[in-house]
Design a protein around this motif. Structure first.
Motif, PDB file in Angstrom:
ATOM      1  N   GLY A  15      -6.810   6.661  -6.061  1.00 27.99           N
ATOM      2  CA  GLY A  15      -7.447   5.541  -5.375  1.00 27.99           C
ATOM      3  C   GLY A  15      -6.595   4.887  -4.303  1.00 27.99           C
ATOM      4  O   GLY A  15      -7.038   3.972  -3.627  1.00 27.99           O
ATOM      5  N   HIS A  16      -5.362   5.353  -4.127  1.00 21.12           N
ATOM      6  CA  HIS A  16      -4.478   4.803  -3.094  1.00 21.12           C
ATOM      7  C   HIS A  16      -4.605   5.662  -1.843  1.00 21.12           C
ATOM      8  O   HIS A  16      -4.516   6.887  -1.909  1.00 21.12           O
ATOM      9  CB  HIS A  16      -3.027   4.777  -3.570  1.00 21.12           C
ATOM     10  N   THR A  17      -4.824   5.000  -0.718  1.00 18.89           N
ATOM     11  CA  THR A  17      -5.002   5.724   0.538  1.00 18.89           C
ATOM     12  C   THR A  17      -4.081   5.171   1.618  1.00 18.89           C
ATOM     13  O   THR A  17      -3.645   4.023   1.553  1.00 18.89           O
ATOM     14  CB  THR A  17      -6.449   5.612   1.041  1.00 18.89           C
ATOM     15  N   ILE A  18      -3.792   6.017   2.564  1.00 21.23           N
ATOM     16  CA  ILE A  18      -3.115   5.616   3.793  1.00 21.23           C
ATOM     17  C   ILE A  18      -4.002   6.140   4.908  1.00 21.23           C
ATOM     18  O   ILE A  18      -4.173   7.348   5.049  1.00 21.23           O
ATOM     19  CB  ILE A  18      -1.696   6.207   3.896  1.00 21.23           C
ATOM     20  N   ASP A  19      -4.606   5.226   5.629  1.00 20.80           N
ATOM     21  CA  ASP A  19      -5.541   5.623   6.676  1.00 20.80           C
ATOM     22  C   ASP A  19      -4.790   6.084   7.912  1.00 20.80           C
ATOM     23  O   ASP A  19      -3.786   5.498   8.312  1.00 20.80           O
ATOM     24  CB  ASP A  19      -6.465   4.466   7.033  1.00 20.80           C
ATOM     25  N   VAL A  20      -5.321   7.130   8.502  1.00 20.59           N
ATOM     26  CA  VAL A  20      -4.738   7.720   9.704  1.00 20.59           C
ATOM     27  C   VAL A  20      -5.670   7.452  10.864  1.00 20.59           C
ATOM     28  O   VAL A  20      -6.868   7.665  10.757  1.00 20.59           O
ATOM     29  CB  VAL A  20      -4.559   9.250   9.526  1.00 20.59           C
ATOM     30  N   SER A  21      -5.113   6.965  11.980  1.00 25.26           N
ATOM     31  CA  SER A  21      -5.943   6.754  13.159  1.00 25.26           C
ATOM     32  C   SER A  21      -6.265   8.105  13.762  1.00 25.26           C
ATOM     33  O   SER A  21      -5.591   9.096  13.492  1.00 25.26           O
ATOM     34  CB  SER A  21      -5.224   5.864  14.173  1.00 25.26           C
TER      35      SER A  21
ATOM     36  N   PHE B  60      -2.758  13.673  11.147  1.00 22.40           N
ATOM     37  CA  PHE B  60      -3.321  14.491  10.067  1.00 22.40           C
ATOM     38  C   PHE B  60      -3.761  13.587   8.914  1.00 22.40           C
ATOM     39  O   PHE B  60      -3.131  12.571   8.636  1.00 22.40           O
ATOM     40  CB  PHE B  60      -2.301  15.488   9.534  1.00 22.40           C
ATOM     41  N   ALA B  61      -4.799  13.999   8.223  1.00 22.50           N
ATOM     42  CA  ALA B  61      -5.293  13.254   7.062  1.00 22.50           C
ATOM     43  C   ALA B  61      -4.252  13.238   5.948  1.00 22.50           C
ATOM     44  O   ALA B  61      -3.486  14.190   5.774  1.00 22.50           O
ATOM     45  CB  ALA B  61      -6.580  13.882   6.548  1.00 22.50           C
ATOM     46  N   ILE B  62      -4.248  12.142   5.217  1.00 27.50           N
ATOM     47  CA  ILE B  62      -3.369  11.987   4.057  1.00 27.50           C
ATOM     48  C   ILE B  62      -4.284  11.832   2.849  1.00 27.50           C
ATOM     49  O   ILE B  62      -5.104  10.915   2.808  1.00 27.50           O
ATOM     50  CB  ILE B  62      -2.447  10.767   4.223  1.00 27.50           C
ATOM     51  N   PRO B  63      -4.164  12.742   1.867  1.00 24.51           N
ATOM     52  CA  PRO B  63      -5.093  12.694   0.739  1.00 24.51           C
ATOM     53  C   PRO B  63      -4.906  11.437  -0.112  1.00 24.51           C
ATOM     54  O   PRO B  63      -3.780  10.957  -0.295  1.00 24.51           O
ATOM     55  CB  PRO B  63      -4.744  13.952  -0.071  1.00 24.51           C
TER      56      PRO B  63
ATOM     57  N   MET C 211       0.819  -1.186   0.000  1.00 21.89           N
ATOM     58  CA  MET C 211       0.000   0.000   0.000  1.00 21.89           C
ATOM     59  C   MET C 211       0.866   1.254   0.000  1.00 21.89           C
ATOM     60  O   MET C 211       0.610   2.180  -0.741  1.00 21.89           O
ATOM     61  CB  MET C 211      -0.958  -0.049   1.178  1.00 21.89           C
ATOM     62  N   PHE C 212       1.923   1.272   0.820  1.00 20.90           N
ATOM     63  CA  PHE C 212       2.768   2.462   0.913  1.00 20.90           C
ATOM     64  C   PHE C 212       3.508   2.708  -0.396  1.00 20.90           C
ATOM     65  O   PHE C 212       3.571   3.828  -0.875  1.00 20.90           O
ATOM     66  CB  PHE C 212       3.751   2.294   2.083  1.00 20.90           C
ATOM     67  N   SER C 213       4.057   1.650  -1.001  1.00 16.77           N
ATOM     68  CA  SER C 213       4.801   1.814  -2.249  1.00 16.77           C
ATOM     69  C   SER C 213       3.884   2.266  -3.387  1.00 16.77           C
ATOM     70  O   SER C 213       4.293   3.066  -4.231  1.00 16.77           O
ATOM     71  CB  SER C 213       5.552   0.539  -2.619  1.00 16.77           C
ATOM     72  N   GLU C 214       2.638   1.791  -3.396  1.00 16.50           N
ATOM     73  CA  GLU C 214       1.696   2.232  -4.420  1.00 16.50           C
ATOM     74  C   GLU C 214       1.367   3.720  -4.258  1.00 16.50           C
ATOM     75  O   GLU C 214       1.213   4.436  -5.243  1.00 16.50           O
ATOM     76  CB  GLU C 214       0.391   1.414  -4.370  1.00 16.50           C
ATOM     77  N   TYR C 215       1.271   4.159  -3.018  1.00 20.43           N
ATOM     78  CA  TYR C 215       1.003   5.574  -2.751  1.00 20.43           C
ATOM     79  C   TYR C 215       2.168   6.430  -3.253  1.00 20.43           C
ATOM     80  O   TYR C 215       1.954   7.458  -3.899  1.00 20.43           O
ATOM     81  CB  TYR C 215       0.775   5.801  -1.253  1.00 20.43           C
ATOM     82  N   ILE C 216       3.400   5.986  -2.975  1.00 23.95           N
ATOM     83  CA  ILE C 216       4.589   6.714  -3.433  1.00 23.95           C
ATOM     84  C   ILE C 216       4.594   6.773  -4.965  1.00 23.95           C
ATOM     85  O   ILE C 216       4.847   7.834  -5.550  1.00 23.95           O
ATOM     86  CB  ILE C 216       5.885   6.049  -2.922  1.00 23.95           C
ATOM     87  N   ARG C 217       4.313   5.653  -5.618  1.00 25.21           N
ATOM     88  CA  ARG C 217       4.278   5.633  -7.093  1.00 25.21           C
ATOM     89  C   ARG C 217       3.218   6.592  -7.631  1.00 25.21           C
ATOM     90  O   ARG C 217       3.448   7.300  -8.615  1.00 25.21           O
ATOM     91  CB  ARG C 217       4.035   4.226  -7.609  1.00 25.21           C
ATOM     92  N   ALA C 218       2.063   6.624  -6.995  1.00 20.00           N
ATOM     93  CA  ALA C 218       1.004   7.541  -7.430  1.00 20.00           C
ATOM     94  C   ALA C 218       1.450   8.991  -7.269  1.00 20.00           C
ATOM     95  O   ALA C 218       1.198   9.823  -8.145  1.00 20.00           O
ATOM     96  CB  ALA C 218      -0.280   7.281  -6.640  1.00 20.00           C
ATOM     97  N   ALA C 219       2.129   9.290  -6.167  1.00 23.15           N
ATOM     98  CA  ALA C 219       2.632  10.658  -5.948  1.00 23.15           C
ATOM     99  C   ALA C 219       3.677  11.005  -7.000  1.00 23.15           C
ATOM    100  O   ALA C 219       3.666  12.114  -7.562  1.00 23.15           O
ATOM    101  CB  ALA C 219       3.211  10.786  -4.543  1.00 23.15           C
ATOM    102  N   LEU C 220       4.587  10.070  -7.295  1.00 23.17           N
ATOM    103  CA  LEU C 220       5.625  10.324  -8.295  1.00 23.17           C
ATOM    104  C   LEU C 220       5.029  10.565  -9.675  1.00 23.17           C
ATOM    105  O   LEU C 220       5.553  11.383 -10.448  1.00 23.17           O
ATOM    106  CB  LEU C 220       6.615   9.158  -8.350  1.00 23.17           C
ATOM    107  N   SER C 221       3.938   9.892  -9.980  1.00 27.75           N
ATOM    108  CA  SER C 221       3.317  10.083 -11.293  1.00 27.75           C
ATOM    109  C   SER C 221       2.701  11.474 -11.429  1.00 27.75           C
ATOM    110  O   SER C 221       2.481  11.952 -12.540  1.00 27.75           O
ATOM    111  CB  SER C 221       2.262   9.014 -11.558  1.00 27.75           C
ATOM    112  N   ARG C 222       2.431  12.135 -10.311  1.00 29.93           N
ATOM    113  CA  ARG C 222       1.862  13.491 -10.325  1.00 29.93           C
ATOM    114  C   ARG C 222       2.930  14.580 -10.168  1.00 29.93           C
ATOM    115  O   ARG C 222       2.606  15.762 -10.184  1.00 29.93           O
ATOM    116  CB  ARG C 222       0.878  13.646  -9.169  1.00 29.93           C
TER     117      ARG C 222
END
Length: 83
Positions: free
Chosen positions: A70-76, A63-66, A1-12
């Motif tokens: 479609g990739h999310t990182i949930d924050v408690s 803090f919330a992470i946008p 999940m974390f690596s997919e989020y990083i890849r999505a950020a890099l694509s933007r």
């Protein structure tokens, strides 16, 4: 999940050439994420590190992470220690 989020950020990521022939990268959806490097490759490596730190700080503080593509990182609801 974390690596997919990083890849999505890099694509933007948006890269910009600076006056001193170095590079700067930002990700508009992640406020405060700015990286630099002497080459595009160095800038991208720095960007990965900056994104990782940005996520860690937001997790620590609760803090919330946008979502990105479609990739999310949930924050408690409670801030947590990251070691």
């Amino acid at each position: 999940m974390f690596s997919e989020y990083i890849r999505a950020a890099l694509s933007r990521a948006k890269y910009e050439s600076l006056e001193d022939d170095s590079y700067m990268a930002t990700v508009a959806s992640l406020p405060g994420v700015i990286a630099t490097g002497e080459t595009i490759e160095n800038c991208r490596d720095d960007l990965i590190e900056v994104i990782e730190e940005w996520v860690a700080i937001r997790l620590q503080r609760g803090f919330a992470i946008p979502a990105l593509d479609g990739h999310t990182i949930d924050v408690s609801g409670e801030p947590m220690a990251i070691v």
